[in-house]
Design a protein around this motif. Sequence first.
Motif, short mmCIF file in Angstrom:
data_model
loop_
_atom_site.label_atom_id
_atom_site.label_comp_id
_atom_site.label_asym_id
_atom_site.label_seq_id
_atom_site.Cartn_x
_atom_site.Cartn_y
_atom_site.Cartn_z
N GLU A 3 -1.07 -16.24 6.03
CA GLU A 3 -0.08 -15.85 5.11
C GLU A 3 1.97 -15.75 6.26
O GLU A 3 1.63 -16.19 6.77
CB GLU A 3 -0.53 -14.56 5.36
CG GLU A 3 -1.25 -14.12 5.24
CD GLU A 3 -1.98 -12.41 5.22
OE1 GLU A 3 -1.30 -11.97 5.66
OE2 GLU A 3 -2.84 -11.99 4.29
N THR A 4 2.29 -15.99 4.97
CA THR A 4 3.72 -15.54 5.69
C THR A 4 4.49 -14.18 6.33
O THR A 4 4.47 -13.54 6.11
CB THR A 4 5.12 -16.37 4.59
OG1 THR A 4 4.46 -17.20 3.53
CG2 THR A 4 6.05 -16.15 4.86
N GLU A 59 6.97 -9.44 10.82
CA GLU A 59 6.99 -8.80 9.35
C GLU A 59 6.20 -10.43 8.70
O GLU A 59 6.70 -10.71 8.73
CB GLU A 59 8.47 -8.59 9.32
CG GLU A 59 9.02 -7.74 8.47
CD GLU A 59 10.00 -7.66 8.23
OE1 GLU A 59 10.45 -6.81 8.43
OE2 GLU A 59 11.36 -8.26 7.86
N ARG A 60 5.55 -8.97 7.40
CA ARG A 60 4.96 -10.04 6.58
C ARG A 60 5.74 -8.76 5.53
O ARG A 60 5.31 -7.79 5.70
CB ARG A 60 3.60 -9.62 6.55
CG ARG A 60 3.21 -10.44 5.74
CD ARG A 60 1.15 -10.66 6.08
NE ARG A 60 1.06 -8.85 5.72
CZ ARG A 60 -0.19 -8.05 6.68
NH1 ARG A 60 -0.69 -9.40 7.08
NH2 ARG A 60 0.25 -7.23 6.37
N ASP A 61 6.14 -9.04 4.20
CA ASP A 61 6.35 -8.36 3.12
C ASP A 61 7.01 -7.07 3.42
O ASP A 61 6.76 -6.21 2.58
CB ASP A 61 5.16 -8.42 2.66
CG ASP A 61 4.48 -9.40 1.74
OD1 ASP A 61 5.38 -10.28 1.87
OD2 ASP A 61 3.47 -9.83 1.41
N GLY A 62 7.95 -7.37 4.58
CA GLY A 62 9.27 -6.55 4.25
C GLY A 62 8.36 -5.24 5.56
O GLY A 62 8.65 -4.53 6.67
N GLU A 63 7.15 -5.19 5.95
CA GLU A 63 6.00 -4.46 7.19
C GLU A 63 5.69 -5.45 8.65
O GLU A 63 5.62 -6.49 7.92
CB GLU A 63 4.66 -4.35 6.59
CG GLU A 63 4.11 -3.39 7.22
CD GLU A 63 2.56 -3.35 6.98
OE1 GLU A 63 1.91 -2.04 7.34
OE2 GLU A 63 1.85 -3.84 5.47
#
Length: 152
Positions: A3-4, A59-63
């Motif tokens: 995942e990015t 951080e992943r998707d703003g989290e």
Amino acid sequence: MSETVSFRHATAADVPAIVAMLADDPLGARREGDPHDERYLAAFARIDADPHDELIVAERDGEVVGTMQLTYLAGLSRLGAERCQIEAVRVAASARGRGLGRGMIQWAVDRARARGCAMVQLTSDKSRTDAHRFYGSLGFAASHEGFKLSLS
């Protein structure tokens, strides 16, 4: 790490999420308190102001899904070489088992290398046997016996 995920310096707004990750295991649950306690913000301010400390979040998707602190230590040994100390490595429960911890440590090692550090070191509580295997798989050697004296 399929995942990015991006890495950045933490901000004061990240402190509650970081403290929640620190508290999300049996050892941390006994040590940590209310994530909004002002003492955490005071500690963050000290870390943030020190050019030899970096509080990093993944951080992943703003989290915020991971955190670690990097401290750069000057010393006379090894011809005055600087060391990078990695502390407080945590991955959010929702992000575990996907290679994030491995990616975080590799990012820290690359950052230390780019800074010119001669060594990266870390400590891990003796009860964290899974973490010991993890760090060993990344090339870290259990080379020293550590000692602590609690002052509070």
